[in-house]
Enzyme design. Structure first.
Site, mmCIF file in Angstrom:
data_model
loop_
_atom_site.group_PDB
_atom_site.id
_atom_site.type_symbol
_atom_site.label_atom_id
_atom_site.label_comp_id
_atom_site.label_asym_id
_atom_site.label_seq_id
_atom_site.Cartn_x
_atom_site.Cartn_y
_atom_site.Cartn_z
ATOM 1 N N HIS A 37 0.833 -1.206 0.000
ATOM 2 C CA HIS A 37 0.000 0.000 0.000
ATOM 3 C C HIS A 37 0.872 1.262 0.000
ATOM 4 O O HIS A 37 0.593 2.223 -0.713
ATOM 5 C CB HIS A 37 -0.877 0.045 1.264
ATOM 6 C CG HIS A 37 -1.859 -1.083 1.385
ATOM 7 N ND1 HIS A 37 -1.770 -2.045 2.357
ATOM 8 C CD2 HIS A 37 -2.968 -1.385 0.665
ATOM 9 C CE1 HIS A 37 -2.771 -2.897 2.245
ATOM 10 N NE2 HIS A 37 -3.521 -2.524 1.222
ATOM 11 N N LYS A 151 -0.984 -6.541 -8.093
ATOM 12 C CA LYS A 151 -1.289 -7.799 -7.398
ATOM 13 C C LYS A 151 -2.726 -8.229 -7.689
ATOM 14 O O LYS A 151 -3.019 -9.406 -7.865
ATOM 15 C CB LYS A 151 -1.096 -7.657 -5.885
ATOM 16 C CG LYS A 151 -1.414 -8.960 -5.148
ATOM 17 C CD LYS A 151 -1.134 -8.825 -3.678
ATOM 18 C CE LYS A 151 -2.267 -8.172 -2.934
ATOM 19 N NZ LYS A 151 -3.384 -9.078 -2.624
HETATM 20 P P1 AMP Z 1 -6.598 -3.680 -0.409
HETATM 21 O O1 AMP Z 1 -6.409 -2.915 0.856
HETATM 22 O O2 AMP Z 1 -6.197 -5.105 -0.306
HETATM 23 O O3 AMP Z 1 -7.954 -3.463 -1.014
HETATM 24 O O4 AMP Z 1 -5.561 -3.047 -1.442
HETATM 25 C C1 AMP Z 1 -5.564 -1.690 -1.738
HETATM 26 C C2 AMP Z 1 -4.678 -1.451 -2.934
HETATM 27 O O5 AMP Z 1 -3.350 -1.848 -2.640
HETATM 28 C C3 AMP Z 1 -5.125 -2.256 -4.161
HETATM 29 O O6 AMP Z 1 -4.990 -1.463 -5.325
HETATM 30 C C4 AMP Z 1 -4.158 -3.408 -4.161
HETATM 31 O O7 AMP Z 1 -3.951 -3.971 -5.437
HETATM 32 C C5 AMP Z 1 -2.896 -2.727 -3.653
HETATM 33 N N1 AMP Z 1 -1.965 -3.722 -3.118
HETATM 34 C C6 AMP Z 1 -2.235 -4.685 -2.204
HETATM 35 N N2 AMP Z 1 -1.153 -5.459 -2.003
HETATM 36 C C7 AMP Z 1 -0.166 -4.973 -2.814
HETATM 37 C C8 AMP Z 1 1.182 -5.346 -3.065
HETATM 38 N N3 AMP Z 1 1.753 -6.387 -2.455
HETATM 39 N N4 AMP Z 1 1.881 -4.630 -3.970
HETATM 40 C C9 AMP Z 1 1.306 -3.567 -4.613
HETATM 41 N N5 AMP Z 1 0.048 -3.176 -4.421
HETATM 42 C C10 AMP Z 1 -0.692 -3.861 -3.530
#
Ligand code: AMP
Length: 286
Positions: A37, A151
């Site tokens: 994030h 991801k």
């Molecule tokens: P989430 O909180 O899981 O909904 O993720 C929020 C954002 O962070 C989304 O756009 C995800 O794709 C991105 N994200 C989550 N994990 C990663 C990671 N390991 N590398 C890059 N972006 C990520």
């Protein structure tokens, strides 16, 4: 850093930024923040006057109520990490403000096959929930660009299509996947993995790399089957799918010559935790 839990002061703040001619980058999240994030925050900070990071665990994208219940919540730590990452604004609205007219009140999007394959097949309704919440946040934040992680590759494709269908003027920036030292893609769900499984889960990335290495000379359906078998044989692992798809249509690719942009995608349960990952195995920018 500014932190808003209510929409009205947030919207006033945003309109003041706009009046000053400031550009706004937006990073939507569900909290339990990690280095993945924070890399999105960094990329947004580098390109905009101000970065807004939202934290909202969106109920409409959880097809499994238990998953929603178990989703990690750690607001104080998240705010600390955002502050340290020089995020300008944290936005943590309530469900009532995100959905003032209840769930499902927004515009209807039609994704065709895009939300029927892979995540769409295994998590029915998931992407309609994602499209709905991202649309709503884009209304509230009105950013110049939205930053999302590779991801969740299919999620990026869905949001790109939603932006197109809604005719929104926002740039979508896909940022590279950040991994732990052993290759495991960082995820908020990783905190639910016991230490040994967290180590073993590196197998998912190993399998993706193996697919990438062998894809130029191998039969892709054999590669897929072999990858599934390798994952299924590992103790505690339960693969849901291994797909090799065109990076734009997300349709299955049967031979590498069929596309100039090919992505291998895996979802696999490790113990109690469902993990998702992907790797671009071919990209030629013609
Ligand atoms: P989430 O909180 O899981 O909904 O993720 C929020 C954002 O962070 C989304 O756009 C995800 O794709 C991105 N994200 C989550 N994990 C990663 C990671 N390991 N590398 C890059 N972006 C990520």
């Amino acid at each position: 850093m500014w932190a808003f839990q209510q929409l009205e002061p947030f919207e006033h703040f945003i309109s003041r930024q706009r009046a000053k001619g400031h550009s706004i980058g937006f990073v939507p999240t569900m909290g339990a923040l990690h280095a993945g994030h924070l890399s999105l925050i960094r990329q947004s900070n580098a390109a905009h006057d101000i970065t807004v990071c939202s934290i909202f665990v969106n109920p409409t994208q959880f097809n499994d109520p238990l998953d929603l219940l178990k989703y990690p919540r750690m607001e104080a730590q998240d705010l600390y990490l955002l502050e340290r990452a020089h995020c300008g604004v944290a936005f943590l609205p309530s469900e009532a403000e995100v959905y003032p007219q209840g769930h499902g009140a927004g515009p209807e999007f039609m994704f065709g096959t895009l939300d029927q394959i892979m995540e769409g097949a295994f998590r029915p309704g998931h992407f309609l929930g994602v499209a709905q919440v991202v649309y709503r946040f884009l209304q509230m934040v009105e950013p110049d660009a939205i930053y999302m992680g590779q991801k969740d590759f299919q999620q990026v494709a869905i949001v790109r299509e939603m932006i197109r269908q809604a005719g929104l003027q926002v740039r979508l920036v896909m940022c590279p996947t950040v991994r732990e030292e052993n290759g495991l893609a960082m995820s908020s769900r990783n905190v639910r993995l016991p230490e040994t499984q967290r180590t073993q889960a590196a197998l998912i990335y190993e399998v993706l790399q193996d697919i990438k290495e062998r894809a130029p000379d191998a039969n892709l359906s054999h590669l897929r089957e072999e990858a599934l078998r390798r994952l299924a044989e590992a103790p505690g692992f339960r693969p849901e799918y291994v797909e090799i798809v065109d990076g734009r249509s997300l349709q299955q690719v049967n031979a590498m010559e069929e596309s100039d942009f090919v992505v291998a995608c895996i979802v696999c349960w490790v113990g109690e935790v469902r993990l998702i990952d992907n790797l671009v195995i071919k990209f030629s920018d013609k």
